[in-house]
Motif scaffolding. Structure first.
Motif, PDB file in Angstrom:
ATOM      1  N   VAL A 197      87.094 119.379   3.840  1.00 33.21           N
ATOM      2  CA  VAL A 197      85.918 118.701   3.797  1.00 33.21           C
ATOM      3  C   VAL A 197      85.543 117.825   4.791  1.00 33.21           C
ATOM      4  O   VAL A 197      86.497 116.959   5.454  1.00 33.21           O
ATOM      5  CB  VAL A 197      85.929 118.072   2.397  1.00 33.21           C
ATOM      6  CG1 VAL A 197      84.698 117.190   2.185  1.00 33.21           C
ATOM      7  CG2 VAL A 197      85.818 119.097   1.184  1.00 33.21           C
ATOM      8  N   MET A 242      73.989 117.740  -1.748  1.00 36.15           N
ATOM      9  CA  MET A 242      75.545 117.241  -2.097  1.00 36.15           C
ATOM     10  C   MET A 242      76.574 117.890  -1.343  1.00 36.15           C
ATOM     11  O   MET A 242      77.347 117.406  -0.532  1.00 36.15           O
ATOM     12  CB  MET A 242      75.722 117.022  -3.389  1.00 36.15           C
ATOM     13  CG  MET A 242      74.960 116.242  -4.360  1.00 36.15           C
ATOM     14  SD  MET A 242      75.201 114.348  -3.799  1.00 36.15           S
ATOM     15  CE  MET A 242      73.639 114.249  -3.096  1.00 36.15           C
ATOM     16  N   ALA A 246      79.477 116.783   2.004  1.00 37.13           N
ATOM     17  CA  ALA A 246      80.726 117.094   1.952  1.00 37.13           C
ATOM     18  C   ALA A 246      81.339 117.270   3.186  1.00 37.13           C
ATOM     19  O   ALA A 246      82.399 117.183   3.525  1.00 37.13           O
ATOM     20  CB  ALA A 246      81.087 118.135   0.852  1.00 37.13           C
ATOM     21  N   GLY A 301      76.145 109.902  -3.798  1.00 37.41           N
ATOM     22  CA  GLY A 301      76.877 110.882  -3.648  1.00 37.41           C
ATOM     23  C   GLY A 301      77.902 111.123  -2.510  1.00 37.41           C
ATOM     24  O   GLY A 301      79.032 111.437  -2.685  1.00 37.41           O
ATOM     25  N   LYS A 302      77.320 110.643  -1.454  1.00 36.00           N
ATOM     26  CA  LYS A 302      78.351 110.590  -0.211  1.00 36.00           C
ATOM     27  C   LYS A 302      79.458 109.755  -0.336  1.00 36.00           C
ATOM     28  O   LYS A 302      80.787 110.056  -0.177  1.00 36.00           O
ATOM     29  CB  LYS A 302      77.504 110.241   0.888  1.00 36.00           C
ATOM     30  CG  LYS A 302      78.463 110.204   2.070  1.00 36.00           C
ATOM     31  CD  LYS A 302      78.677 111.658   2.623  1.00 36.00           C
ATOM     32  CE  LYS A 302      79.504 111.570   4.152  1.00 36.00           C
ATOM     33  NZ  LYS A 302      79.799 112.812   4.464  1.00 36.00           N
ATOM     34  N   ILE A 361      81.917 111.486  -2.918  1.00 35.34           N
ATOM     35  CA  ILE A 361      82.672 112.601  -2.081  1.00 35.34           C
ATOM     36  C   ILE A 361      83.611 112.338  -1.453  1.00 35.34           C
ATOM     37  O   ILE A 361      84.902 112.795  -1.455  1.00 35.34           O
ATOM     38  CB  ILE A 361      81.608 113.259  -1.152  1.00 35.34           C
ATOM     39  CG1 ILE A 361      80.825 114.278  -2.231  1.00 35.34           C
ATOM     40  CG2 ILE A 361      82.314 114.317  -0.510  1.00 35.34           C
ATOM     41  CD1 ILE A 361      79.482 114.739  -1.569  1.00 35.34           C
ATOM     42  N   GLU A 420      87.834 112.587  -1.752  1.00 34.09           N
ATOM     43  CA  GLU A 420      88.620 113.274  -0.808  1.00 34.09           C
ATOM     44  C   GLU A 420      89.701 112.483  -0.415  1.00 34.09           C
ATOM     45  O   GLU A 420      90.886 113.018  -0.316  1.00 34.09           O
ATOM     46  CB  GLU A 420      87.450 113.528   0.259  1.00 34.09           C
ATOM     47  CG  GLU A 420      88.292 114.175   1.618  1.00 34.09           C
ATOM     48  CD  GLU A 420      87.413 113.947   2.877  1.00 34.09           C
ATOM     49  OE1 GLU A 420      88.120 114.576   4.105  1.00 34.09           O
ATOM     50  OE2 GLU A 420      86.372 113.594   2.851  1.00 34.09           O
TER      51      GLU A 420
END
Length: 320
Positions: free
Chosen positions: A3, A73, A77, A189-190, A193, A197
């Motif tokens: 990712v 989204m 990623a 959303g970022k 993510i 991660e």
């Protein structure tokens, strides 16, 4: 594939998301217009939501809208926010092409000019962003800053919405609000993510204050998504579909890019000339969007064109 390691794949997903969004926006607008027309014939002043749920073309458009969000989204990623979010401007290009197919007419010169200028601006922006943008783990302080900014925007929007109750607001007001909250959806959303991660990369499966912030961030995504959807749907009742998507593709990336640069610091260390390039490319894309939206609105206002579109929408609804 790791990712965050494939920016080109992120760009591709963003382009697919823009195309899906254009189709979904068109179908949603047709559905709202069909239900609004039926409501007017029955003497109702508002578009009944239950009737929308029974309109196949609106449901199909809503499903595509959701798919577009998931694709966006996914793009986040694999690439920095400031790289992929402005690609959403191409949704208006796809929308113009789709409308031309519905009308079964060639694209007017002004529409072609708007498309050309928009694409030049977007391509230039993406090239610059690809060279200078970076993504790194989101700190608790950055996440708190985004949430506080969202809370402030919510307070201002509520004050304007309810503090001026009874007064007539410009139709574009609702488009702008939809775009602002859509920009926060992408930014939050970022952050989720990247934090997930980081959690998996560090094998830190613990519930701490950082996890609480991430959960609050997910709640913020839900609130911003609901408000964005509400204002976008309301916008369809008082704006042509191209004006709605034009507003979204200008306001959404603008909000996301500002948050990405100022709070997420995705352009840290970039030379000053790159920011000049960002502004020039963004201005070109904005001018192209304005030209395109005005040209499309003029086409919508033409009686012959409107009749053709309505017949196409009716056929789509009946076949849906």
């Amino acid at each position: 594939m790791v990712v965050g390691s494939a920016p080109l794949f992120g760009v591709l997903l963003a382009l697919v998301s823009a195309a899906v969004l254009a189709v979904g926006n068109l179908w949603q607008s047709r559905g709202v217009n069909l239900v609004s027309a039926a409501a007017e014939r029955s003497g109702e002043n508002k578009t009944p939501f239950i009737a929308l749920l029974k309109t196949p073309i609106w449901l199909a458009g809503s499903a595509l809208f959701g798919i577009a969000i998931l694709l966006q989204m996914g793009s986040l990623a694999f690439a920095p926010l400031i790289l992929v979010q402005p690609i959403g401007v191409t949704a208006l290009v796809f929308s113009a092409i789709l409308n031309a197919r519905v009308r079964r007419a060639p694209l007017p010169r002004r529409v072609l000019l708007g498309i050309a200028i928009s694409l030049i601006g977007v391509i230039a922006y993406v090239v610059i962003a690809a060279l200078v943008s970076k993504q790194k783990p989101i700190s608790d302080g950055q996440l708190i800053a985004i949430l506080v900014t969202l809370a402030g925007v919510l307070a201002i929007a509520a004050a304007i919405r309810f503090g001026t109750r009874g007064t007539t607001k410009a139709p574009i007001f609702y488009v702008v609000l939809g775009g602002i909250f859509s920009g926060f959806v992408a930014t939050l959303g970022k952050t989720v993510i990247l934090r997930v991660e980081t959690m998996f990369a560090g094998h830190r499966m613990v519930f701490d204050s950082g996890s609480v912030l991430t959960l609050i961030c997910i709640l913020g995504i839900g609130i911003a998504s609901a408000l964005s959807i509400y204002f976008v749907q309301y916008s369809h009742t008082c704006n042509p579909p191209d004006v709605v998507i034009a507003g979204l593709t200008v306001v959404d990336p603008a909000v996301a890019v500002v948050l990405g640069i100022v709070i997420l610091q995705e352009a840290t260390g970039a030379p000053w000339i790159s920011f000049v390039g960002f502004l020039a490319a963004g201005a070109a894309a904005f001018v192209g969007v304005v030209i395109l939206a005005r040209a499309e609105s003029a086409e919508e206002a033409d009686p012959h064109t409107t009749e053709t579109i309505e017949r196409g929408a009716q056929r789509q609804a009946e076949s849906g």
